[in-house]
Design an enzyme around this catalytic site. Structure first.
Site, mmCIF file in Angstrom:
data_model
loop_
_atom_site.group_PDB
_atom_site.id
_atom_site.type_symbol
_atom_site.label_atom_id
_atom_site.label_comp_id
_atom_site.label_asym_id
_atom_site.label_seq_id
_atom_site.Cartn_x
_atom_site.Cartn_y
_atom_site.Cartn_z
ATOM 1 N N LYS A 38 41.931 32.124 63.754
ATOM 2 C CA LYS A 38 41.977 32.974 62.551
ATOM 3 C C LYS A 38 41.880 32.106 61.293
ATOM 4 O O LYS A 38 42.128 30.894 61.349
ATOM 5 C CB LYS A 38 43.277 33.785 62.542
ATOM 6 C CG LYS A 38 44.542 32.940 62.506
ATOM 7 C CD LYS A 38 45.796 33.774 62.809
ATOM 8 C CE LYS A 38 47.040 32.914 62.791
ATOM 9 N NZ LYS A 38 48.202 33.622 63.390
ATOM 10 N N TYR A 264 46.599 20.376 31.001
ATOM 11 C CA TYR A 264 46.965 21.649 30.367
ATOM 12 C C TYR A 264 48.452 21.740 30.065
ATOM 13 O O TYR A 264 49.278 21.261 30.837
ATOM 14 C CB TYR A 264 46.588 22.808 31.294
ATOM 15 C CG TYR A 264 45.097 23.099 31.326
ATOM 16 C CD1 TYR A 264 44.373 23.275 30.144
ATOM 17 C CD2 TYR A 264 44.436 23.215 32.542
ATOM 18 C CE1 TYR A 264 43.011 23.556 30.189
ATOM 19 C CE2 TYR A 264 43.089 23.505 32.591
ATOM 20 C CZ TYR A 264 42.373 23.676 31.412
ATOM 21 O OH TYR A 264 41.045 23.956 31.458
HETATM 22 C C1 LIG Z 1 48.887 32.697 64.316
HETATM 23 C C2 LIG Z 1 49.457 33.147 65.597
HETATM 24 C C3 LIG Z 1 49.595 32.258 66.680
HETATM 25 C C4 LIG Z 1 49.342 30.766 66.560
HETATM 26 O O1 LIG Z 1 50.538 30.118 66.179
HETATM 27 P P1 LIG Z 1 50.608 28.517 66.050
HETATM 28 O O2 LIG Z 1 52.010 28.267 65.620
HETATM 29 O O3 LIG Z 1 49.607 28.138 65.026
HETATM 30 O O4 LIG Z 1 50.285 27.947 67.386
HETATM 31 C C5 LIG Z 1 49.977 32.774 67.900
HETATM 32 N N1 LIG Z 1 50.253 34.086 68.038
HETATM 33 C C6 LIG Z 1 50.194 34.970 67.016
HETATM 34 C C7 LIG Z 1 50.528 36.396 67.242
HETATM 35 C C8 LIG Z 1 49.800 34.518 65.757
HETATM 36 O O5 LIG Z 1 49.753 35.388 64.734
#
Ligand SMILES: *Cc1c(COP(=O)(O)O)cnc(C)c1O
Length: 369
Positions: A38, A264
């Protein structure tokens, strides 16, 4: 490695392979691996990473939203893709691209069955998520009978996996809570499986779950951050290698006299004569303003150069008073060799996940094979 001539995120596919193999070495032979890709594979490059992992024999992929899954399909990814947080309006698109929804509530389950029926589907693969303590998405115990009854009266969908998500798998102070979550998941999933009369796969662990709770691997594990080189602990981060190096160059060097300000809102006022370097990377590239005012730093010629004043949209200024450097020189923001994204994130009170997923699409990705 070539010296940077602009801001780039270099991605080391060999490191990805090492991390994949390390995580795999923690599993039993028949435990499947779902790679979480993702958010552009945590800010890297979802298509290249997914295609590479497909060749390494990842069994499954997961994305958060439907459009992320569509992108992977268009890039030629053929393995199953679980959509962790599908939104009902995208169900038709999801089906068109053979993506598999996480269904986590009565409303979303009914909505999906309705669309899948309209689309003339049979045994369309779905995933049932239980809430076991994270209190984010998922069915509760008293939904189990409803789910089973609903699924018995239709052949439009079929449960491919049943899963849940740990709330604090990286925090060993929460071990009792996590063990309770694992037990709750066992109970709920067994109840549902008994009522369904067939056996979907079960999965619960994210990266830290894989490393800390071998008893909870079930049939499959889901790893994200571990693949990209972070173990959420000093010990495990040593066993993994960050796959990405964020680099840039020095655009200009300034001498700042005592009493002058930098950037800034004049957020930095010099009390002595210093030298600063201006770099072509800013908050629009993912270096958030929380890294400003001395919290964050970069590495030049092996030395730490703290960020001076406020982070601008397209630039930061860093203190190079004691560093031998000139315009055009390479600058490392994070990577496996000096400061990791984990260390830099911690310097500003955040976590590796946030820093790496923030690197914006404006930054050029370069793959090292
Ligand atoms: C993002 C996510 C993961 C991955 O978790 P990591 O800590 O990056 O390994 C696994 N399961 C779900 C449901 C997630 O949303």
């Amino acid at each position: 490695m070539p010296k940077a001539q602009e801001t780039v995120l270099e991605i080391d596919l060999n490191a990805l392979k090492q991390n994949f193999n390390y995580l795999k070495s923690k599993l039993k032979d028949n435990t499947k691996i779902l790679a979480v890709v993702k958010a552009f594979a945590y800010g890297n490059d979802s298509c290249e990473i997914a295609k590479y992992l497909e060749n390494l024999d990842a069994d499954y992929f997961a994305v958060a939203y439907v459009n992320e899954g569509v992108t992977l399909r268009q890039a030629g990814v053929t393995k199953p893709i679980l959509v962790l947080h599908p939104i009902a309006i995208n169900f038709k698109t999801l089906i068109e691209h053979c993506l598999e929804p996480n269904l986590y509530s009565v409303k979303i389950l009914e909505a999906f069955i309705e669309i899948a029926t309209q689309e003339n589907q049979r045994n369309y693969p779905i995933h049932i998520k239980f809430n076991t303590g994270l209190n984010r998405l998922g069915f509760d115990e008293n939904d189990i009978e409803f789910i089973a009854n609903k699924l018995k009266e239709t052949s439009v969908v079929k449960v491919k996996t049943v899963f849940s998500h740990l709330a604090a798998s990286e925090d060993l102070n929460e071990r009792d809570f996590t063990l309770t979550q694992i037990n709750t998941f066992k109970n709920y999933s067994e109840k549902l499986i008994d009522l369904l009369g067939y056996k979907p796969l079960r999965h619960m662990c994210n990266t830290s779950g894989i490393l800390n709770y071998p008893e909870a691997h079930f049939d499959m594990v889901r790893t994200g951050v571990g693949l990209y080189g972070f173990g959420n602990s000093e010990k495990e981060s040593k066993n993994l290698k960050p796959i990405a190096t964020l680099k840039t160059i020095i655009s200009q060097i300034h001498t700042i006299e005592k009493g002058e300000s930098v950037g800034y809102n004049r957020a930095f006022k010099s009390t002595t004569k210093i030298r600063t370097a201006t770099l072509p990377i800013g908050h629009a590239d993912g270096i958030n303003r929380i890294y400003g005012k001395g919290k964050g730093f970069v590495t030049i010629d092996g030395e730490k150069a703290p960020i001076v004043g406020n982070v601008c949209m397209d630039m930061i200024m860093v203190d190079v008073t004691n560093i031998e450097c000139k315009e055009g020189d390479e600058v490392i923001i994070f990577g496996p060799d000096f400061t990791t994204a984990e260390t830099l994130a911690e310097s500003a009170g955040t976590i590796s996940y946030e820093l790496i997923t923030s690197i914006s699409q404006r930054v050029k990705r370069v793959l090292l094979k």
